[in-house]
Design a protein around this motif. Structure first.
Motif, PDB file in Angstrom:
ATOM      1  N   LEU A 282       0.830  -1.203   0.000  1.00  0.00           N
ATOM      2  CA  LEU A 282       0.000   0.000   0.000  1.00  0.00           C
ATOM      3  C   LEU A 282       0.865   1.253   0.000  1.00  0.00           C
ATOM      4  O   LEU A 282       1.969   1.271   0.557  1.00  0.00           O
ATOM      5  CB  LEU A 282      -0.919   0.029   1.226  1.00  0.00           C
ATOM      6  N   SER A 283       0.344   2.311  -0.589  1.00  0.00           N
ATOM      7  CA  SER A 283       1.037   3.596  -0.613  1.00  0.00           C
ATOM      8  C   SER A 283       0.962   4.260   0.763  1.00  0.00           C
ATOM      9  O   SER A 283       0.266   3.791   1.671  1.00  0.00           O
ATOM     10  CB  SER A 283       0.399   4.511  -1.652  1.00  0.00           C
ATOM     11  N   VAL A 284       1.687   5.377   0.894  1.00  0.00           N
ATOM     12  CA  VAL A 284       1.599   6.180   2.114  1.00  0.00           C
ATOM     13  C   VAL A 284       0.134   6.524   2.395  1.00  0.00           C
ATOM     14  O   VAL A 284      -0.368   6.326   3.508  1.00  0.00           O
ATOM     15  CB  VAL A 284       2.436   7.471   1.962  1.00  0.00           C
ATOM     16  N   TYR A 285      -0.523   7.041   1.388  1.00  0.00           N
ATOM     17  CA  TYR A 285      -1.931   7.437   1.538  1.00  0.00           C
ATOM     18  C   TYR A 285      -2.787   6.251   1.968  1.00  0.00           C
ATOM     19  O   TYR A 285      -3.590   6.358   2.913  1.00  0.00           O
ATOM     20  CB  TYR A 285      -2.448   8.018   0.226  1.00  0.00           C
ATOM     21  N   ASP A 286      -2.632   5.117   1.301  1.00  0.00           N
ATOM     22  CA  ASP A 286      -3.506   3.978   1.568  1.00  0.00           C
ATOM     23  C   ASP A 286      -3.226   3.356   2.931  1.00  0.00           C
ATOM     24  O   ASP A 286      -4.144   2.836   3.582  1.00  0.00           O
ATOM     25  CB  ASP A 286      -3.357   2.929   0.469  1.00  0.00           C
ATOM     26  N   ASN A 287      -1.974   3.367   3.395  1.00  0.00           N
ATOM     27  CA  ASN A 287      -1.666   2.849   4.729  1.00  0.00           C
ATOM     28  C   ASN A 287      -2.403   3.643   5.798  1.00  0.00           C
ATOM     29  O   ASN A 287      -2.921   3.084   6.767  1.00  0.00           O
ATOM     30  CB  ASN A 287      -0.160   2.896   4.989  1.00  0.00           C
TER      31      ASN A 287
ATOM     32  N   PRO B 176     -18.392   9.865   5.586  1.00  0.00           N
ATOM     33  CA  PRO B 176     -18.423   9.834   4.115  1.00  0.00           C
ATOM     34  C   PRO B 176     -17.002   9.776   3.562  1.00  0.00           C
ATOM     35  O   PRO B 176     -16.044  10.203   4.210  1.00  0.00           O
ATOM     36  CB  PRO B 176     -19.124  11.139   3.746  1.00  0.00           C
ATOM     37  N   ALA B 177     -16.880   9.254   2.343  1.00  0.00           N
ATOM     38  CA  ALA B 177     -15.565   9.026   1.744  1.00  0.00           C
ATOM     39  C   ALA B 177     -14.742  10.311   1.650  1.00  0.00           C
ATOM     40  O   ALA B 177     -13.528  10.307   1.869  1.00  0.00           O
ATOM     41  CB  ALA B 177     -15.726   8.396   0.368  1.00  0.00           C
ATOM     42  N   GLU B 178     -15.386  11.427   1.340  1.00  0.00           N
ATOM     43  CA  GLU B 178     -14.653  12.681   1.190  1.00  0.00           C
ATOM     44  C   GLU B 178     -14.055  13.136   2.511  1.00  0.00           C
ATOM     45  O   GLU B 178     -12.926  13.643   2.558  1.00  0.00           O
ATOM     46  CB  GLU B 178     -15.571  13.764   0.624  1.00  0.00           C
ATOM     47  N   LYS B 179     -14.787  12.956   3.590  1.00  0.00           N
ATOM     48  CA  LYS B 179     -14.265  13.348   4.906  1.00  0.00           C
ATOM     49  C   LYS B 179     -13.076  12.467   5.289  1.00  0.00           C
ATOM     50  O   LYS B 179     -12.083  12.947   5.855  1.00  0.00           O
ATOM     51  CB  LYS B 179     -15.365  13.243   5.966  1.00  0.00           C
ATOM     52  N   LYS B 180     -13.157  11.180   4.975  1.00  0.00           N
ATOM     53  CA  LYS B 180     -12.035  10.279   5.236  1.00  0.00           C
ATOM     54  C   LYS B 180     -10.809  10.701   4.436  1.00  0.00           C
ATOM     55  O   LYS B 180      -9.681  10.693   4.933  1.00  0.00           O
ATOM     56  CB  LYS B 180     -12.415   8.837   4.886  1.00  0.00           C
ATOM     57  N   ARG B 181     -11.035  11.078   3.185  1.00  0.00           N
ATOM     58  CA  ARG B 181      -9.923  11.492   2.334  1.00  0.00           C
ATOM     59  C   ARG B 181      -9.264  12.751   2.883  1.00  0.00           C
ATOM     60  O   ARG B 181      -8.034  12.835   2.973  1.00  0.00           O
ATOM     61  CB  ARG B 181     -10.419  11.746   0.905  1.00  0.00           C
ATOM     62  N   GLU B 182     -10.074  13.734   3.244  1.00  0.00           N
ATOM     63  CA  GLU B 182      -9.530  14.984   3.770  1.00  0.00           C
ATOM     64  C   GLU B 182      -8.779  14.752   5.081  1.00  0.00           C
ATOM     65  O   GLU B 182      -7.724  15.353   5.316  1.00  0.00           O
ATOM     66  CB  GLU B 182     -10.664  15.991   3.991  1.00  0.00           C
ATOM     67  N   HIS B 183      -9.314  13.878   5.916  1.00  0.00           N
ATOM     68  CA  HIS B 183      -8.679  13.561   7.192  1.00  0.00           C
ATOM     69  C   HIS B 183      -7.319  12.902   6.950  1.00  0.00           C
ATOM     70  O   HIS B 183      -6.318  13.247   7.603  1.00  0.00           O
ATOM     71  CB  HIS B 183      -9.599  12.619   7.984  1.00  0.00           C
ATOM     72  N   THR B 184      -7.283  11.978   6.004  1.00  0.00           N
ATOM     73  CA  THR B 184      -6.036  11.291   5.677  1.00  0.00           C
ATOM     74  C   THR B 184      -4.996  12.274   5.138  1.00  0.00           C
ATOM     75  O   THR B 184      -3.835  12.273   5.560  1.00  0.00           O
ATOM     76  CB  THR B 184      -6.293  10.186   4.639  1.00  0.00           C
TER      77      THR B 184
END
Length: 281
Positions: A91-96, A109-117
């Motif tokens: 997995l990438s840095v982002y995906d880990n 929601p997926a967007e909030k998870k993405r922003e948090h990551t």
């Protein structure tokens, strides 16, 4: 009420004639927002102590509590940073980091998870490497991913088990500065396990020596009442730094060590180096 509490904790391994007592009568209280460092020799039981707080092990005697509740297993209220990074290599840095966020905050929601990551990737200054896999990163960068992943889970307590022990001196010093910066920004409650007295003084509000085992126990804690942010070069000339350092090392050499050591040599070495006088083997 302390956020983390260990009361008369003991832990042994084996059975019968092969039974070895690792920890004995360990008592510890950590307040919310406090940064505590436990320092001791390799093999004394530091990782066992950390594993008990993390819920990866259960004590034979005594009790471990977090936020007033008995610890009976791992939980999202405790984030652990290991020395060996523990990243998924495919997995990438982002995906880990996203994988941990997705598990802890499944209802988001997926967007909030993405922003948090992305926020925590930026916090450890790895936005430029977000798509790289662990094999493409240096040791220091991998440890930054581990820090970001633990923080992204928003735990109440951050447990750090010799997280910088495998790094070279320069990278270790850089990561020490980053950890201190992130702690000031987040004010997480932190328990750091280290074999480096100078590292503990550089980072912590309080440093506590762990005696040499078997049957290791915590010695007297010393408040690190030095102004932040701390300059590792300036510390070498600070009388209070020398006093704190001397108190911890004297305990380790006396009650804790039980054998000769060269810890008192090279007292002019800067905290954060690989071969400092404050590092215990």
């Amino acid at each position: 009420m302390p956020l983390v509490e260990l009361c008369n904790v003991g832990k042994s391994y084996g059975a019968g004639a092969t039974r070895t007592e690792v920890l004995r009568d360990v008592n510890l209280e950590i307040d919310k927002g406090e940064f505590v460092a436990v320092v001791g020799y390799s093999g004394a039981g530091k990782t066992t102590l950390m594993s008990l707080v993390a819920g990866l092990l259960q004590p034979d005697t005594g009790v471990v509590k977090v936020n007033g509740k008995v610890v009976d297993g791992p939980g999202p209220d405790r984030g652990v940073i290991f020395q060996n990074y523990s990243l998924l290599p495919w997995l990438s840095v982002y995906d880990n980091i996203y994988l941990a966020v997705d598990q802890i905050f499944a209802s988001w929601p997926a967007e909030k998870k993405r922003e948090h990551t992305e926020r925590y990737i930026a916090m450890v200054k790895l936005s430029h490497a977000r798509d790289k896999k662990p094999a493409q990163l240096s040791g220091g960068m991998r440890q930054r991913v581990s820090v970001a992943r633990a923080l992204a889970m928003d735990p109440e307590v951050l447990l750090m088990d010799e997280p910088l022990g495998a790094l070279d001196a320069l990278t270790r010093a850089t990561l020490q500065d980053e950890i201190e910066r992130i702690w000031r920004a987040t004010q997480k409650t932190v328990l750091l396990i280290t074999n480096d007295v100078d590292e503990g003084i550089l980072l912590a509000d309080r440093i506590i020596p762990l005696s040499k085992g078997p049957g290791a126990t915590l010695g007297p804690g010393v408040a690190v009442d030095l102004d932040r942010p701390r300059d590792r070069k300036a510390l070498n000339h600070d009388p209070r730094f020398k006093e704190i350092r001397g108190a911890v090392i004297n305990y380790l050499l006396g009650l804790g060590a039980g054998r000769p050591s060269n810890l008192a040599r090279n007292s002019s070495s800067a905290p954060g180096g690989a071969q400092r006088a404050g590092a215990v083997a």
